[in-house]
Design an enzyme around this catalytic site. Structure first.
Site, short mmCIF file in Angstrom:
data_model
loop_
_atom_site.label_atom_id
_atom_site.label_comp_id
_atom_site.label_asym_id
_atom_site.label_seq_id
_atom_site.Cartn_x
_atom_site.Cartn_y
_atom_site.Cartn_z
N GLU A 60 25.03 57.84 37.89
CA GLU A 60 24.31 57.67 39.17
C GLU A 60 23.49 56.39 39.27
O GLU A 60 22.34 56.42 39.69
CB GLU A 60 23.39 58.88 39.42
N ASN A 94 29.87 57.64 36.03
CA ASN A 94 29.90 58.89 36.81
C ASN A 94 28.93 58.81 37.99
O ASN A 94 27.79 58.36 37.82
CB ASN A 94 29.49 60.04 35.86
N HIS A 108 30.19 66.87 44.57
CA HIS A 108 29.34 67.94 45.11
C HIS A 108 29.56 67.92 46.62
O HIS A 108 29.04 67.05 47.31
CB HIS A 108 27.87 67.69 44.76
N GLU A 114 32.04 67.23 38.51
CA GLU A 114 30.97 68.22 38.78
C GLU A 114 31.28 68.99 40.06
O GLU A 114 30.38 69.28 40.86
CB GLU A 114 29.60 67.52 38.90
N ASP A 147 31.65 71.22 43.07
CA ASP A 147 31.20 72.46 43.71
C ASP A 147 31.23 72.22 45.21
O ASP A 147 31.10 71.09 45.68
CB ASP A 147 29.83 72.96 43.19
C1 XIL Z 1 21.72 69.33 37.36
C2 XIL Z 1 21.72 70.65 36.64
O1 XIL Z 1 22.78 71.43 37.13
C3 XIL Z 1 20.41 71.36 36.84
O2 XIL Z 1 20.33 72.51 36.03
C4 XIL Z 1 19.24 70.43 36.52
O3 XIL Z 1 18.03 71.07 36.86
C5 XIL Z 1 19.35 69.14 37.28
O4 XIL Z 1 20.61 68.54 37.00
N1 XIL Z 1 24.34 65.29 39.03
C6 XIL Z 1 24.43 65.33 37.66
C7 XIL Z 1 24.06 66.57 36.93
O5 XIL Z 1 24.94 64.37 37.07
O6 XIL Z 1 23.53 66.28 35.66
C8 XIL Z 1 23.09 67.40 37.71
O7 XIL Z 1 22.89 68.62 37.02
C9 XIL Z 1 23.61 67.64 39.11
C10 XIL Z 1 23.78 66.33 39.84
#
Ligand code: XIL
Length: 385
Positions: free
Chosen positions: A170, A212, A248, A275, A277
């Site tokens: 990020e 990422n 996401h 990731e 969802d």
């Molecule tokens: C999130 C986790 O799911 C949570 O449990 C934590 O509180 C915060 O981080 N992008 C990412 C992940 O790269 O590491 C994040 O994970 C979600 C967004």
């Protein structure tokens, strides 16, 4: 199955026409049945199906604290062949005090995964969030040295166990600038990302090294900024192997999601959905299937990771964005994802051609194959006499 007696068969073009009409009837039937359900011999779990599709993985983010929950672990072991530590490999977890490393929670996940023969995605070596307090208070060369040492120590510790590392997470800004996000790491100098990749490469040359990010699910200013960085890294020999697309997602997906993956792959890096969802809603199952088909359509897409197992495990509280409900039941999104992996409703109707290249060979036997299952249906001979 025995080939028919060729001398007893009708000759010439009649035979060929009959063959082609049988073939197109079969193709129509195959197309219909494929659209209704996946083939009977299709893999029945996400991981097994992904493995059958070019050795891809289907993974989940795992929380060490849930490994005592038998419902959770049963689904994990049954369905997934890759894991990502949801929080346990982040800087605040692995180096809570400067120079003092703690791998206890990470190792619970690593040992579980290795015991199950699962791949491990390492997440994440450097990120502007979830830094330990001591690092948040640093700047300049002190922070740069601490960050690079962190990369070296953690990547060395897990050397040989990690399939892919998110080396940097990020680092790009949202919005239209296409530039870097402001952070304490960015303020150490624009070359912090390449310095991190070089350190990770020296520490674990066998792991794939990924950049990422999120909001990169289509061709937009942010993904183009990252694209330009990757192109520059490849041109200058900075060791980068892959780009992770967090994905996401809300209630829609960009029409150029697959094209965006492909343009990165065309730079010579692998791509991974890291990731995934998707907010619950009428489109959830379709969006999961669309992402899955996009990955399968890009040969350098290594696999997909969903960010949790059950809706109740998700960081997106109340959005129910995962593949299993709170009780561990498969949701419609699970079924659409598995069907997409199995190619159930994704294969275009095959074009009926009696040969795959060259003219008809009258000395050959032709096998009529169900192109979805790969099963032979019958054997034919052709003649032009
Ligand atoms: C999130 C986790 O799911 C949570 O449990 C934590 O509180 C915060 O981080 N992008 C990412 C992940 O790269 O590491 C994040 O994970 C979600 C967004």
């Amino acid at each position: 199955m025995h080939p028919p007696n060729r001398s007893a068969r009708p000759s010439g073009r009649t035979r060929l026409r009959r063959f082609l009409s049988i073939l197109s009837a079969a193709v129509v039937a195959i197309g219909v049945s494929a659209a209704i359900s996946a083939p009977a011999d299709a893999a029945s779990t996400l991981g097994a199906s992904a493995a059958e599709r070019g050795g891809r993985y289907f993974g989940a983010a795992v929380a060490a604290g849930r490994l005592g929950d038998s419902t959770y672990v049963n689904i994990l072991n049954r369905e997934f062949n890759s894991v990502t530590a949801e929080n346990e490999m982040k800087w605040s977890s692995t180096e809570p005090q400067r120079g003092s490393f703690n791998y206890t929670s990470a190792n619970r996940i690593v040992n579980h995964a290795l015991g199950q023969g699962m791949k491990i995605r390492g997440h994440a070596l450097l990120w502007h969030q979830q830094q330990p307090g001591w690092a948040q208070g640093l700047s300049g060369s002190d922070l740069r040295n601490a960050a690079i040492n962190h990369v070296t120590q953690v990547a060395t510790y897990f050397r040989g166990k990690i399939d892919s590392w998110d080396v940097v997470n990020e680092a790009f800004a949202d919005g239209g600038s296409g530039g870097r996000r402001d952070s304490n790491l960015q303020r150490t100098g624009n070359d912090w990302i390449e310095a991190a990749f070089r350190a990770a490469d020296a520490a674990d040359p066998g792991a794939k090294l990924c950049y990422n990010d999120y909001n990169t699910d289509g061709i937009n200013a942010k993904s183009t900024g990252i694209y330009n960085m990757v192109r520059d890294f490849k041109a200058r020999g900075v060791p980068i192997d892959c780009v992770g697309f967090q994905s996401h997602l809300g209630g829609s997906i960009s029409g150029d999601y697959q094209a965006n993956l492909q343009r990165f792959a065309d730079l010579g890096v692998d791509v991974q959905i890291t990731e995934l969802d998707v907010a619950q809603g009428s489109n959830q199952a379709n969006i999961y299937a669309t992402v899955t088909r996009a990955c399968l359509a890009v040969s350098r897409c290594n696999g997909i990771t969903v960010w949790g197992i059950r809706d109740s495990d998700s960081w997106r509280t109340g959005e129910n964005p995962l593949l299993f409900d709170a009780s561990g039941n498969k949701k419609a999104a699970y079924t659409s994802t598995l069907n997409a992996l199995n190619g159930g409703s994704t294969n275009p109707t095959p074009t009926p051609t009696p040969t795959s290249g060259g003219p008809i060979d009258t000395n050959a036997w032709y096998v009529l194959v169900n192109r979805t299952s790969g099963k032979a249906l019958d054997v034919y001979g052709l003649s032009t006499a």
